[in-house]
Design a protein around this motif. Structure first.
Motif, PDB file in Angstrom:
ATOM      1  N   VAL A  63       0.820  -1.204   0.000  1.00 23.53           N
ATOM      2  CA  VAL A  63       0.000   0.000   0.000  1.00 23.53           C
ATOM      3  C   VAL A  63       0.856   1.257   0.000  1.00 23.53           C
ATOM      4  CG1 VAL A  63      -0.173   0.146   2.519  1.00 23.53           C
ATOM      5  CG2 VAL A  63      -2.021   1.070   1.092  1.00 23.53           C
ATOM      6  N   LEU A  64       2.122   1.126   0.413  1.00 15.73           N
ATOM      7  CA  LEU A  64       3.047   2.257   0.411  1.00 15.73           C
ATOM      8  C   LEU A  64       3.951   2.245  -0.809  1.00 15.73           C
ATOM      9  CD1 LEU A  64       4.129   2.285   4.184  1.00 15.73           C
ATOM     10  CD2 LEU A  64       2.350   3.630   3.064  1.00 15.73           C
ATOM     11  N   GLY A  65       3.703   1.329  -1.736  1.00 16.57           N
ATOM     12  CA  GLY A  65       4.519   1.266  -2.941  1.00 16.57           C
ATOM     13  C   GLY A  65       5.740   0.385  -2.809  1.00 16.57           C
ATOM     14  N   VAL A  66       5.791  -0.460  -1.775  1.00 11.02           N
ATOM     15  CA  VAL A  66       6.924  -1.371  -1.564  1.00 11.02           C
ATOM     16  C   VAL A  66       6.464  -2.782  -1.906  1.00 11.02           C
ATOM     17  CG1 VAL A  66       8.619  -2.258   0.078  1.00 11.02           C
ATOM     18  CG2 VAL A  66       7.824   0.108   0.262  1.00 11.02           C
ATOM     19  N   ASP A  67       7.034  -3.372  -2.962  1.00  7.23           N
ATOM     20  CA  ASP A  67       6.617  -4.702  -3.383  1.00  7.23           C
ATOM     21  C   ASP A  67       7.099  -5.755  -2.385  1.00  7.23           C
ATOM     22  OD1 ASP A  67       9.299  -6.051  -4.648  1.00  7.23           O
ATOM     23  OD2 ASP A  67       9.254  -3.879  -4.976  1.00  7.23           O
ATOM     24  N   PRO A  68       6.500  -6.954  -2.381  1.00  7.31           N
ATOM     25  CA  PRO A  68       6.853  -7.985  -1.388  1.00  7.31           C
ATOM     26  C   PRO A  68       8.323  -8.364  -1.390  1.00  7.31           C
ATOM     27  CG  PRO A  68       4.794  -8.557  -2.460  1.00  7.31           C
ATOM     28  CD  PRO A  68       5.337  -7.367  -3.200  1.00  7.31           C
ATOM     29  N   GLU A  69       8.953  -8.440  -2.572  1.00 12.64           N
ATOM     30  CA  GLU A  69      10.361  -8.821  -2.622  1.00 12.64           C
ATOM     31  C   GLU A  69      11.233  -7.761  -1.959  1.00 12.64           C
ATOM     32  OE1 GLU A  69      13.056  -9.591  -6.385  1.00 12.64           O
ATOM     33  OE2 GLU A  69      11.849 -11.357  -5.883  1.00 12.64           O
ATOM     34  N   SER A  70      10.949  -6.488  -2.229  1.00 12.24           N
ATOM     35  CA  SER A  70      11.698  -5.406  -1.599  1.00 12.24           C
ATOM     36  C   SER A  70      11.469  -5.395  -0.093  1.00 12.24           C
ATOM     37  CB  SER A  70      11.289  -4.061  -2.203  1.00 12.24           C
ATOM     38  OG  SER A  70      11.600  -4.007  -3.579  1.00 12.24           O
ATOM     39  N   GLU A  71      10.246  -5.708   0.328  1.00  6.15           N
ATOM     40  CA  GLU A  71       9.957  -5.763   1.755  1.00  6.15           C
ATOM     41  C   GLU A  71      10.778  -6.851   2.444  1.00  6.15           C
ATOM     42  OE1 GLU A  71       6.151  -6.557   4.758  1.00  6.15           O
ATOM     43  OE2 GLU A  71       5.818  -6.055   2.650  1.00  6.15           O
ATOM     44  N   THR A  72      10.947  -8.004   1.782  1.00  7.96           N
ATOM     45  CA  THR A  72      11.767  -9.080   2.345  1.00  7.96           C
ATOM     46  C   THR A  72      13.212  -8.628   2.520  1.00  7.96           C
ATOM     47  OG1 THR A  72      10.369 -10.782   1.337  1.00  7.96           O
ATOM     48  CG2 THR A  72      12.604 -11.433   1.959  1.00  7.96           C
ATOM     49  N   VAL A  73      13.750  -7.938   1.511  1.00  6.53           N
ATOM     50  CA  VAL A  73      15.124  -7.439   1.586  1.00  6.53           C
ATOM     51  C   VAL A  73      15.247  -6.412   2.705  1.00  6.53           C
ATOM     52  CG1 VAL A  73      16.896  -6.123   0.345  1.00  6.53           C
ATOM     53  CG2 VAL A  73      15.612  -7.916  -0.836  1.00  6.53           C
ATOM     54  N   TYR A  74      14.271  -5.514   2.818  1.00  2.11           N
ATOM     55  CA  TYR A  74      14.303  -4.491   3.867  1.00  2.11           C
ATOM     56  C   TYR A  74      14.251  -5.134   5.250  1.00  2.11           C
ATOM     57  CZ  TYR A  74      12.928  -0.350   6.570  1.00  2.11           C
ATOM     58  OH  TYR A  74      12.869   0.663   7.492  1.00  2.11           O
ATOM     59  N   ALA A  75      13.392  -6.152   5.406  1.00  2.94           N
ATOM     60  CA  ALA A  75      13.290  -6.831   6.698  1.00  2.94           C
ATOM     61  C   ALA A  75      14.608  -7.484   7.081  1.00  2.94           C
ATOM     62  CB  ALA A  75      12.175  -7.880   6.643  1.00  2.94           C
ATOM     63  N   ALA A  76      15.334  -8.039   6.085  1.00  4.87           N
ATOM     64  CA  ALA A  76      16.629  -8.655   6.376  1.00  4.87           C
ATOM     65  C   ALA A  76      17.642  -7.615   6.831  1.00  4.87           C
ATOM     66  CB  ALA A  76      17.137  -9.396   5.143  1.00  4.87           C
ATOM     67  N   LEU A  77      17.583  -6.417   6.263  1.00  8.83           N
ATOM     68  CA  LEU A  77      18.525  -5.354   6.661  1.00  8.83           C
ATOM     69  C   LEU A  77      18.257  -4.861   8.076  1.00  8.83           C
ATOM     70  CD1 LEU A  77      18.742  -3.231   3.396  1.00  8.83           C
ATOM     71  CD2 LEU A  77      20.602  -4.497   4.471  1.00  8.83           C
ATOM     72  N   LEU A  78      17.017  -5.006   8.547  1.00  7.08           N
ATOM     73  CA  LEU A  78      16.677  -4.533   9.889  1.00  7.08           C
ATOM     74  C   LEU A  78      17.375  -5.359  10.968  1.00  7.08           C
ATOM     75  CD1 LEU A  78      12.830  -3.954   9.493  1.00  7.08           C
ATOM     76  CD2 LEU A  78      14.598  -2.195   9.665  1.00  7.08           C
ATOM     77  N   ASP A  79      17.829  -6.548  10.618  1.00  4.91           N
ATOM     78  CA  ASP A  79      18.383  -7.474  11.611  1.00  4.91           C
ATOM     79  C   ASP A  79      19.883  -7.338  11.821  1.00  4.91           C
ATOM     80  OD1 ASP A  79      15.877  -8.552  11.988  1.00  4.91           O
ATOM     81  OD2 ASP A  79      16.142 -10.061  10.425  1.00  4.91           O
ATOM     82  N   GLY A  80      20.567  -6.464  11.073  1.00  6.69           N
ATOM     83  CA  GLY A  80      22.021  -6.423  11.213  1.00  6.69           C
ATOM     84  C   GLY A  80      22.625  -5.105  10.802  1.00  6.69           C
ATOM     85  N   GLN A  81      23.960  -5.138  10.654  1.00  6.05           N
ATOM     86  CA  GLN A  81      24.707  -3.965  10.254  1.00  6.05           C
ATOM     87  C   GLN A  81      24.688  -3.836   8.737  1.00  6.05           C
ATOM     88  OE1 GLN A  81      25.908  -1.922  12.675  1.00  6.05           O
ATOM     89  NE2 GLN A  81      24.923  -3.354  14.092  1.00  6.05           N
ATOM     90  N   ALA A  82      25.422  -2.834   8.240  1.00  4.23           N
ATOM     91  CA  ALA A  82      25.503  -2.631   6.797  1.00  4.23           C
ATOM     92  C   ALA A  82      26.106  -3.862   6.127  1.00  4.23           C
ATOM     93  CB  ALA A  82      26.343  -1.397   6.490  1.00  4.23           C
ATOM     94  N   VAL A  83      25.494  -4.328   5.029  1.00  9.78           N
ATOM     95  CA  VAL A  83      25.966  -5.521   4.341  1.00  9.78           C
ATOM     96  C   VAL A  83      26.031  -5.252   2.844  1.00  9.78           C
ATOM     97  CG1 VAL A  83      25.059  -7.126   6.071  1.00  9.78           C
ATOM     98  CG2 VAL A  83      23.625  -6.425   4.156  1.00  9.78           C
ATOM     99  N   ALA A  84      26.870  -6.045   2.156  1.00  6.86           N
ATOM    100  CA  ALA A  84      26.979  -5.948   0.705  1.00  6.86           C
ATOM    101  C   ALA A  84      25.803  -6.674   0.063  1.00  6.86           C
ATOM    102  CB  ALA A  84      28.297  -6.549   0.234  1.00  6.86           C
ATOM    103  N   ALA A  85      25.526  -6.332  -1.204  1.00  7.38           N
ATOM    104  CA  ALA A  85      24.385  -6.909  -1.899  1.00  7.38           C
ATOM    105  C   ALA A  85      24.517  -8.426  -2.030  1.00  7.38           C
ATOM    106  CB  ALA A  85      24.231  -6.261  -3.277  1.00  7.38           C
ATOM    107  N   ASP A  86      25.718  -8.920  -2.330  1.00  6.59           N
ATOM    108  CA  ASP A  86      25.895 -10.363  -2.495  1.00  6.59           C
ATOM    109  C   ASP A  86      25.631 -11.109  -1.189  1.00  6.59           C
ATOM    110  OD1 ASP A  86      26.473 -10.006  -5.123  1.00  6.59           O
ATOM    111  OD2 ASP A  86      28.653 -10.168  -4.903  1.00  6.59           O
TER     112      ASP A  86
END
Length: 338
Positions: free
Chosen positions: A4-27
């Protein structure tokens, strides 16, 4: 949840993973979420554009989640402002429509066409009139072998950049030679989805004209009767019906294009999964794919093993979650570092 905010499910999964740790590389993030790196980088670009993710220049470049209390609140406020403007605009449109409708002759809204030749001629005119988009409901019965018609009118629309979306009845997929035509239209740019039961035939050109059957052309008089609707509340309702059914319909992957991603399905397996998730029985899938029943069972078993699925239902869930049927997951988008 965040769509509803314009964030697709795949992007939401990636964002949720970033919430759990420090800065990480894409790979590294790709390994954590189980998506190919190209898809993760594309999701990160979308998240950056939404203000949900920050990027630290490398090498390698790393990514960190922005505090959701700040970032999501900004998205919510932006969406609320957009909704307010949309409500105001909708009110203006509604008032304008009501003023025009009060003076409109009902006879100008509806046009009835009878006879196969007249229906075909007027149908081509309606379809050719589309300037921006054509939306189609497709289902049997067909007249004069139209199920095998290459539909040059639609191909011409696609060639000049008109968006074409076809919502197909599952029964229409299981007709001899039908998949060949669907593949041709997909290769030309048509977006196709399938439902178990499409309510009726319909062609909707922009938001100006709709063509749909008035009489099915069966019984003592086989001559079909169709109605052409011009701008009206009925046409608006038909457009809303199409969008509602399109949202819940199953995408079809019939373009035969092989992704460069080594983890993607082969073009042949894309077809099998699309037909399977479209609800076709095994015999029909084998017939449309041009393989024997035994070969189909062997290939479906291999797909289930690849998806670690014990049932066809689990395979369908995996296929939807990993982009096997929606065509959005393996486009080979440029990386964030390009």
């Amino acid at each position: 949840m965040l769509e509803v905010l314009g964030v697709d499910p795949e992007s939401e999964t990636v964002y949720a993973a970033l919430l759990d740790g420090q800065a990480v590389a894409a790979d590294e993030l790709a390994r954590a979420v189980g998506f190919p790196p190209t898809r993760v980088r594309a999701a990160l670009r979308r998240l950056q554009s939404c203000g949900l993710v920050g990027r630290h220049h490398g090498p390698p470049a790393t990514y960190v989640a922005i505090d959701p209390e700040v970032a999501l609140d900004a998205l919510l406020l932006g969406r609320q402002e957009q909704l307010h403007k949309a409500r105001v605009r909708a009110g203006e449109f509604t008032e304008r429509f009501r003023r025009a409708a009060a003076d409109r002759d009902p006879a100008e809204v509806i046009e009835i066409i009878t006879g196969a030749e007249a229906v075909q001629q007027r149908g081509h005119q309606v379809i050719r009139s589309a300037q921006q988009q054509l939306r189609v409901f497709d289902k049997p019965p067909y007249h004069a072998n139209s199920e095998l018609d290459p539909n040059q009118t639609e191909l011409d629309l696609l060639a000049r950049g008109v968006s074409v979306r076809g919502l197909y009845d599952a029964e229409s997929i299981d007709m001899p030679g039908r998949v060949h035509l669907l593949r041709m239209w997909a290769a030309a740019g048509e977006q196709a989805r399938v439902l178990a039961d499409v309510p009726a035939k319909m062609a909707l050109a922009d938001d100006r004209l709709a063509l749909l059957p008035l009489r099915p052309g069966s019984g003592p008089d086989p001559s079909p009767s169709f109605v052409v609707l011009r701008r009206s509340a009925i046409l608006d309702a038909l457009a809303a019906l199409f969008e509602a059914l399109w949202a819940v319909a199953q995408p079809l992957r019939l373009d035969g294009v092989q992704s460069e991603d080594p983890h993607a399905l082969s073009a042949e397996d894309q077809l099998l999964v699309s037909l399977l998730t479209a609800g076709l029985p095994d015999e029909a899938i084998a017939r449309q794919a041009g393989v024997s029943y035994r070969t189909l069972q062997r290939r479906l078993h291999a797909l289930m093993e690849r998806a670690d699925a014990n049932t066809r239902f689990q395979l369908g869930i995996y296929a939807a979650a990993h982009g096997w049927v929606n065509g959005a997951a393996h486009r080979g988008e440029p990386t964030a570092d390009e």
